[in-house]
Design a protein around this motif. Structure first.
Motif, short mmCIF file in Angstrom:
data_model
loop_
_atom_site.label_atom_id
_atom_site.label_comp_id
_atom_site.label_asym_id
_atom_site.label_seq_id
_atom_site.Cartn_x
_atom_site.Cartn_y
_atom_site.Cartn_z
N PRO A 68 -46.51 54.25 -26.98
CA PRO A 68 -45.86 55.09 -25.97
C PRO A 68 -45.64 54.40 -24.63
CG PRO A 68 -47.53 56.35 -27.15
CD PRO A 68 -47.70 54.92 -27.55
N THR A 69 -46.38 53.31 -24.36
CA THR A 69 -46.22 52.62 -23.07
C THR A 69 -45.03 51.68 -23.05
OG1 THR A 69 -47.59 50.70 -23.66
CG2 THR A 69 -48.73 52.66 -22.84
N LEU A 70 -44.36 51.51 -24.20
CA LEU A 70 -43.30 50.51 -24.30
C LEU A 70 -41.90 51.05 -24.09
CD1 LEU A 70 -44.63 48.36 -27.29
CD2 LEU A 70 -45.02 48.07 -24.84
N GLY A 71 -41.77 52.35 -23.84
CA GLY A 71 -40.47 52.90 -23.48
C GLY A 71 -39.59 53.29 -24.64
N ILE A 72 -38.28 53.30 -24.39
CA ILE A 72 -37.30 53.85 -25.32
C ILE A 72 -37.30 53.16 -26.68
CG2 ILE A 72 -34.83 54.20 -25.72
CD1 ILE A 72 -34.56 54.75 -22.73
N PRO A 73 -37.30 51.82 -26.76
CA PRO A 73 -37.29 51.19 -28.10
C PRO A 73 -38.47 51.61 -28.95
CG PRO A 73 -36.78 49.57 -26.40
CD PRO A 73 -37.24 50.81 -25.69
N ALA A 74 -39.64 51.72 -28.32
CA ALA A 74 -40.82 52.12 -29.06
C ALA A 74 -40.74 53.58 -29.48
CB ALA A 74 -42.07 51.89 -28.21
N ARG A 75 -40.16 54.41 -28.63
CA ARG A 75 -40.01 55.82 -28.99
C ARG A 75 -39.10 55.97 -30.21
NH1 ARG A 75 -42.13 60.22 -30.24
NH2 ARG A 75 -40.87 62.09 -29.93
N ALA A 76 -38.05 55.12 -30.26
CA ALA A 76 -37.17 55.13 -31.43
C ALA A 76 -37.93 54.75 -32.68
CB ALA A 76 -35.99 54.18 -31.20
N LEU A 77 -38.83 53.75 -32.56
CA LEU A 77 -39.64 53.35 -33.70
C LEU A 77 -40.56 54.49 -34.12
CD1 LEU A 77 -40.83 51.26 -35.69
CD2 LEU A 77 -42.44 50.63 -33.88
N GLN A 78 -41.17 55.17 -33.16
CA GLN A 78 -42.05 56.29 -33.49
C GLN A 78 -41.32 57.34 -34.31
OE1 GLN A 78 -43.48 57.28 -29.46
NE2 GLN A 78 -45.54 57.05 -30.27
N ARG A 79 -40.12 57.69 -33.87
CA ARG A 79 -39.34 58.70 -34.61
C ARG A 79 -38.97 58.21 -36.00
NH1 ARG A 79 -36.70 59.25 -29.55
NH2 ARG A 79 -34.96 58.00 -30.34
N GLU A 80 -38.53 56.95 -36.05
CA GLU A 80 -38.10 56.38 -37.33
C GLU A 80 -39.25 56.34 -38.33
OE1 GLU A 80 -36.82 51.96 -38.98
OE2 GLU A 80 -36.27 52.54 -36.93
N MET A 81 -40.40 55.87 -37.89
CA MET A 81 -41.52 55.75 -38.81
C MET A 81 -42.13 57.10 -39.15
SD MET A 81 -41.34 52.74 -39.67
CE MET A 81 -42.65 52.99 -40.87
N MET A 82 -42.16 58.03 -38.21
CA MET A 82 -42.65 59.35 -38.56
C MET A 82 -41.72 60.01 -39.57
SD MET A 82 -45.14 61.39 -38.33
CE MET A 82 -46.13 60.95 -36.91
N ASP A 83 -40.42 59.81 -39.40
CA ASP A 83 -39.46 60.32 -40.38
C ASP A 83 -39.73 59.71 -41.76
OD1 ASP A 83 -38.18 61.94 -38.58
OD2 ASP A 83 -36.52 60.56 -38.19
N ALA A 84 -40.08 58.42 -41.78
CA ALA A 84 -40.37 57.75 -43.04
C ALA A 84 -41.61 58.36 -43.71
CB ALA A 84 -40.56 56.25 -42.83
N PHE A 85 -42.63 58.67 -42.92
CA PHE A 85 -43.83 59.29 -43.47
C PHE A 85 -43.53 60.71 -43.94
CE2 PHE A 85 -46.22 55.81 -41.54
CZ PHE A 85 -47.25 55.64 -42.46
N VAL A 86 -42.70 61.43 -43.20
CA VAL A 86 -42.32 62.78 -43.63
C VAL A 86 -41.59 62.71 -44.97
CG1 VAL A 86 -40.83 64.75 -43.13
CG2 VAL A 86 -42.30 63.81 -41.34
N ARG A 87 -40.65 61.77 -45.08
CA ARG A 87 -39.92 61.61 -46.35
C ARG A 87 -40.88 61.27 -47.48
NH1 ARG A 87 -36.19 59.02 -42.94
NH2 ARG A 87 -36.99 56.95 -43.53
#
Length: 202
Positions: free
Chosen positions: A115-134
């Motif tokens: 979370p301290t890394l800004g927008i690119p990291a937030r995009a990764l968080q969403r992408e990977m959480m979506d992957a775990f949800v799938r």
């Protein structure tokens, strides 16, 4: 196969840098780690580092992305779709714990540092959480699961489960415990959340 073994693919210099970052985080934490620490552990140069990554944060994002992909593969491989649903839950949680045991700092860094890394990291968080949800939705789309949840597991329920498990393991590791310490309570929570839904109120 552990998360670290699954990570060892691709460009050897890139992999050495990822391993070097992982070793440094495990020993002194991401916030105390510098590029100099990474290249020293990787036995390479700053020039090589910047040929592969634009910054230390970019290297962390790459490391966590690969670690999470490896973890998902490991969990999917560990679950037997023909087993009773509650057995599948334990298989998935045990695989998750096994990967976390091999590198517990991954979960902590994912929650505390990304979370301290800004927008690119937030995009990764969403992408990977979506992957775990799938992953959860795919694993619960078998006959054994349809018998108890004909409509499947919706995104909200999967997010509650995944977010709770990640926070639990991160807190446990930060307090000096091991991921294996939370195996039973994690299985119980997953069974309670993913089991047969309550009957609708009259």
């Amino acid at each position: 196969m552990t998360t670290q073994q699954l990570l060892r693919t691709g460009d050897p210099y890139r992999q050495r840098l990822l391993d070097g970052l992982g070793e440094s985080i495990a020993e002194i934490g991401y916030r105390n780690t510098t590029v100099a620490d990474v290249v020293r552990r990787a036995r390479t140069s700053r020039r090589t580092f910047y040929e592969h990554f634009g910054s230390l944060g970019e290297c962390l994002i790459a490391l966590l992305n690969e670690a999470n992909v490896a973890m998902i593969r490991g969990i999917e491989a560990a679950v037997s779709p023909d087993a009773p649903w509650h057995v599948q839950v334990r298989q998935a949680i045990e695989a998750w714990i096994e990967h976390a045991e091999s590198a517990p700092w991954i979960v902590v860094s994912w929650i505390r540092d990304i979370p301290t890394l800004g927008i690119p990291a937030r995009a990764l968080q969403r992408e990977m959480m979506d992957a775990f949800v799938r992953m959860v939705q795919v694993l619960t789309a078998t006959d054994a699961w349809r018998a108890i949840r004909p409509d499947g597991v919706d995104r909200g329920l999967a997010l509650i489960l995944l977010g709770g498990l990640r926070e639990l393991i991160a807190t446990t590791v930060e307090e000096g415990g091991r991921p294996a310490d939370i195996l039973d309570v994690s299985v119980q929570a997953a069974i309670a959340l993913l089991g047969p839904p309550p009957a609708p109120r009259p």
